[in-house]
Design an enzyme around this catalytic site. Structure first.
Site, PDB file in Angstrom:
ATOM      1  N   ASP A  66       0.815  -1.214   0.000  1.00  0.00           N
ATOM      2  CA  ASP A  66       0.000   0.000   0.000  1.00  0.00           C
ATOM      3  C   ASP A  66       0.851   1.267   0.000  1.00  0.00           C
ATOM      4  O   ASP A  66       2.066   1.212   0.209  1.00  0.00           O
ATOM      5  CB  ASP A  66      -0.964  -0.003   1.201  1.00  0.00           C
ATOM      6  CG  ASP A  66      -0.287  -0.378   2.524  1.00  0.00           C
ATOM      7  OD1 ASP A  66       0.963  -0.396   2.577  1.00  0.00           O
ATOM      8  OD2 ASP A  66      -0.994  -0.635   3.502  1.00  0.00           O
ATOM      9  N   ASN A 134      -7.562  -2.426  14.183  1.00  0.00           N
ATOM     10  CA  ASN A 134      -8.944  -2.708  13.801  1.00  0.00           C
ATOM     11  C   ASN A 134      -9.038  -3.923  12.867  1.00  0.00           C
ATOM     12  O   ASN A 134     -10.080  -4.188  12.288  1.00  0.00           O
ATOM     13  CB  ASN A 134      -9.584  -1.477  13.135  1.00  0.00           C
ATOM     14  CG  ASN A 134      -8.849  -1.059  11.859  1.00  0.00           C
ATOM     15  OD1 ASN A 134      -7.898  -1.711  11.443  1.00  0.00           O
ATOM     16  ND2 ASN A 134      -9.299   0.017  11.243  1.00  0.00           N
ATOM     17  N   HIS A 136      -7.212  -4.398  10.084  1.00  0.00           N
ATOM     18  CA  HIS A 136      -6.896  -4.191   8.669  1.00  0.00           C
ATOM     19  C   HIS A 136      -5.593  -4.893   8.286  1.00  0.00           C
ATOM     20  O   HIS A 136      -4.689  -5.047   9.105  1.00  0.00           O
ATOM     21  CB  HIS A 136      -6.913  -2.704   8.275  1.00  0.00           C
ATOM     22  CG  HIS A 136      -5.777  -1.858   8.738  1.00  0.00           C
ATOM     23  ND1 HIS A 136      -5.926  -0.566   9.181  1.00  0.00           N
ATOM     24  CD2 HIS A 136      -4.437  -2.095   8.806  1.00  0.00           C
ATOM     25  CE1 HIS A 136      -4.757  -0.051   9.491  1.00  0.00           C
ATOM     26  NE2 HIS A 136      -3.833  -0.961   9.276  1.00  0.00           N
ATOM     27  N   GLU A 141      -9.626  -1.803   5.218  1.00  0.00           N
ATOM     28  CA  GLU A 141     -10.284  -1.434   6.471  1.00  0.00           C
ATOM     29  C   GLU A 141     -11.576  -2.233   6.670  1.00  0.00           C
ATOM     30  O   GLU A 141     -12.190  -2.679   5.693  1.00  0.00           O
ATOM     31  CB  GLU A 141     -10.626   0.070   6.435  1.00  0.00           C
ATOM     32  CG  GLU A 141      -9.415   0.994   6.278  1.00  0.00           C
ATOM     33  CD  GLU A 141      -8.698   1.263   7.593  1.00  0.00           C
ATOM     34  OE1 GLU A 141      -8.547   0.321   8.400  1.00  0.00           O
ATOM     35  OE2 GLU A 141      -8.263   2.409   7.807  1.00  0.00           O
TER      36      GLU A 141
HETATM   37  C1  GLP Z   1      -0.466   0.298   8.728  1.00  0.00           C
HETATM   38  C2  GLP Z   1      -0.191  -0.467   7.415  1.00  0.00           C
HETATM   39  C3  GLP Z   1      -0.342  -1.958   7.614  1.00  0.00           C
HETATM   40  C4  GLP Z   1       0.274  -2.330   8.944  1.00  0.00           C
HETATM   41  C5  GLP Z   1      -0.584  -1.794  10.062  1.00  0.00           C
HETATM   42  C6  GLP Z   1      -0.016  -2.034  11.455  1.00  0.00           C
HETATM   43  O1  GLP Z   1      -1.390   1.295   8.603  1.00  0.00           O
HETATM   44  N1  GLP Z   1      -0.959  -0.050   6.300  1.00  0.00           N
HETATM   45  O2  GLP Z   1       0.268  -2.637   6.536  1.00  0.00           O
HETATM   46  O3  GLP Z   1       0.340  -3.721   9.075  1.00  0.00           O
HETATM   47  O4  GLP Z   1      -0.951  -0.447   9.841  1.00  0.00           O
HETATM   48  O5  GLP Z   1       1.028  -1.176  11.723  1.00  0.00           O
HETATM   49  P1  GLP Z   1       2.030  -1.380  12.952  1.00  0.00           P
HETATM   50  O6  GLP Z   1       2.907  -2.526  12.570  1.00  0.00           O
HETATM   51  O7  GLP Z   1       2.769  -0.076  13.045  1.00  0.00           O
HETATM   52  O8  GLP Z   1       1.189  -1.678  14.141  1.00  0.00           O
END
Ligand code: GLP
Length: 258
Positions: A66, A134, A136, A141
């Site tokens: 992404d 959440n 995702h 989402e």
């Molecule tokens: C982000 C990314 C995800 C990631 C998630 C968790 O927004 N788009 O690919 O896995 O949120 O992030 P973190 O590893 O900082 O908790």
């Protein structure tokens, strides 16, 4: 579905890094699906360490999940920049073999179509995932319906809150992102989802509950034939481990990865 639990995120990461290394060593043209966020930072550090010990990435292709809409590749908070800083610039991967959606594309629909064509041409051997609080994955989402292919998503208030810590001016944070869709993620031959910390325990429990729901996009991973959840002690604390989960702490005993 496999679940591997380690005492710490560091040990869990070394396990994942060893799996990635084995794929890179074994396959003539490995394709890695990569994620951003805090969770894979240690993994990229370990892969850079492996590179310094001789592991080449010259034959590897990477495809990221992404990117924020409206952030240029060199913007400090863009996911392209994140990947450059944590992995790409430290290894010998040719830049043309690294792929991140273009958040600056004038025609976002065309950019999504381009990314889908890229994915069709380069089937992912191993997809690395984190998980949002959440549920995702990528930026898919929780919604009434999930999209299968690469698409533009409007970020939820919860995700904006969670990721605001990366933006010096949270008000300037993009409200939209381009993300690979659920089907594209599930088409990877193997998937590893990493989740670390007690703050992820609740969503990990929901994702592994035995039910699949668009309210928890990561729950769809339960349907994949080759998915491994790699957790630390904090993230697994709400799970009751049945026998077949293969909960183990192998690296702690072997110690060769320290
Ligand atoms: C982000 C990314 C995800 C990631 C998630 C968790 O927004 N788009 O690919 O896995 O949120 O992030 P973190 O590893 O900082 O908790």
């Amino acid at each position: 579905m496999k679940i591997r639990v380690f005492p710490t995120a560091e040990l869990a990461t070394v396990y994942v890094a060893a799996l990635v290394e084995s794929l890179i060593t074994r396959e003539p043209h490995p394709v890695l699906g990569l994620a951003t966020g805090a969770t894979p930072v240690l993994l990229y550090r370990q892969l850079v360490a492996f590179h310094r010990q001789g592991l080449s990435f010259a034959h590897v292709t990477t495809i990221n999940l992404d990117e924020y809409v409206g952030l240029a590749p060199d913007h400090p908070q863009s996911y392209r920049r994140f990947m450059e800083e944590h992995l790409f610039r430290h290894v010998d991967i040719p830049p043309t073999q690294t792929h991140v959606p273009n958040g600056m594309a004038a025609d976002l629909a065309a950019e999504c179509a381009r990314y889908d064509a890229l994915l069709a041409a380069h089937p992912i051997d191993l997809q690395i995932l984190g998980i949002g609080h959440n549920g995702h994955i990528g930026f898919n989402e929780p919604e009434g319906a999930l999209k299968t292919r690469t698409h533009v998503v409007t970020l939820t208030a919860e995700t904006l809150r969670a990721n605001a810590r990366y933006f010096p001016d949270p008000g300037a944070m993009p409200r939209q992102a381009i993300t690979m869709g659920l089907e594209s993620i599930l088409q990877a031959k193997a998937i590893i989802l990493m989740a670390f910390g007690a703050d992820k325990a609740q969503i990990v429990q929901a994702a592994l509950s035995g039910e699949v729901s668009t309210a928890v996009p990561a729950s769809f991973l339960q349907m994949h034939p080759n998915v491994t959840f790699v957790l630390d002690a904090g993230a697994c604390q709400l799970l009751t481990p049945p026998e077949h989960w293969g909960v183990s702490f192998p690296l702690l005993e072997q110690g060769q990865f320290t």
